[in-house]
Design a protein around this motif. Sequence first.
Motif, PDB file in Angstrom:
ATOM      1  N   LEU A 162       5.544   1.979   7.761  1.00  0.00           N
ATOM      2  CA  LEU A 162       4.651   3.012   7.009  1.00  0.00           C
ATOM      3  C   LEU A 162       5.014   3.658   6.014  1.00  0.00           C
ATOM      4  N   THR A 163       6.140   4.078   5.922  1.00  0.00           N
ATOM      5  CA  THR A 163       6.664   5.145   4.958  1.00  0.00           C
ATOM      6  C   THR A 163       6.883   4.084   3.816  1.00  0.00           C
ATOM      7  N   LYS A 164       7.401   2.856   4.104  1.00  0.00           N
ATOM      8  CA  LYS A 164       7.505   2.160   2.674  1.00  0.00           C
ATOM      9  C   LYS A 164       6.328   1.318   2.136  1.00  0.00           C
ATOM     10  N   VAL A 165       5.137   1.321   3.066  1.00  0.00           N
ATOM     11  CA  VAL A 165       4.028   0.677   2.260  1.00  0.00           C
ATOM     12  C   VAL A 165       3.373   2.006   1.855  1.00  0.00           C
ATOM     13  N   ALA A 166       3.373   3.187   2.347  1.00  0.00           N
ATOM     14  CA  ALA A 166       3.132   4.342   1.569  1.00  0.00           C
ATOM     15  C   ALA A 166       3.560   4.607   0.123  1.00  0.00           C
ATOM     16  N   ALA A 167       5.038   4.389   0.154  1.00  0.00           N
ATOM     17  CA  ALA A 167       5.828   4.239  -1.003  1.00  0.00           C
ATOM     18  C   ALA A 167       5.041   3.546  -2.135  1.00  0.00           C
ATOM     19  N   LEU A 168       4.709   2.309  -1.684  1.00  0.00           N
ATOM     20  CA  LEU A 168       4.361   1.277  -2.752  1.00  0.00           C
ATOM     21  C   LEU A 168       2.949   1.768  -3.412  1.00  0.00           C
TER      22      LEU A 168
END
Length: 249
Positions: A162-168
């Motif tokens: 989820l962190t990676k998705v939010a970063a994008l």
Amino acid sequence: MERLSERVAIVTGGAGGIGAAVARALAAEGASVVVADIRDTEGTDLAAELGTPARYLHLDVTGEDDWQQALAETERDLGPVSVLVNIAGIIDWGTMEEQSPASFRRVVDVNLTGAWLGMRAAAPSLRRAGGGVIVNMSSLAGLTAYAGVGAYAASKWGLRGLTKVAALELAPDRVRVCSVHPGAIRTRMTAGFGDAYTAGQPVPRFGEPEEVARMVLFIVTEATFSTGCEFIVDGGILAGAPAVLTPDD
């Protein structure tokens, strides 16, 4: 040097352990810190220790309305949020066959859904602040596996993704999002572990909450070209040291 003066930060799970250490570290750099937790006495005491303009807010991270109210009160009293640190988390022991569905869902609801609700609620405030940083407290169990903590590992692996998705999704708004992965840290959650647990680590001791807090502070203040990535604070466990995640009897 106060690198976070005029910044507003919310720290969930902020009343104790790693959360309290992070709240202190951010406040020491000049941030206006909102200590958010369900432990009212400890949270109120910490906010008083930090002094004005620190605040304590009762926040159940699993409640969407709680999050909306927390953001509204923070903006009203302190201004837009530019730092969100999602630390609130729980663990429940048991194999897949031992753990109840209700227990599994509760762990995932607090550790993963709670962080998602927080990022979702805070995103407009971060935009109004002109950008900022979200740090999600995952775990070593979000990078590898341990028997007996299926729900916890699932929630922490999920939080990593989820962190990676939010970063994008938030990069166009100048918001960086990273995850931190502590190993054996001396907190209430690891109170049942003896020193033998860390004996095989390259750094053969428990880490302290302040050591994780320094990593969070680094991400917020110095790691300005990092987003969507993991920062590990584990005493070298991932280098290959054996460990058995079982509390002492």
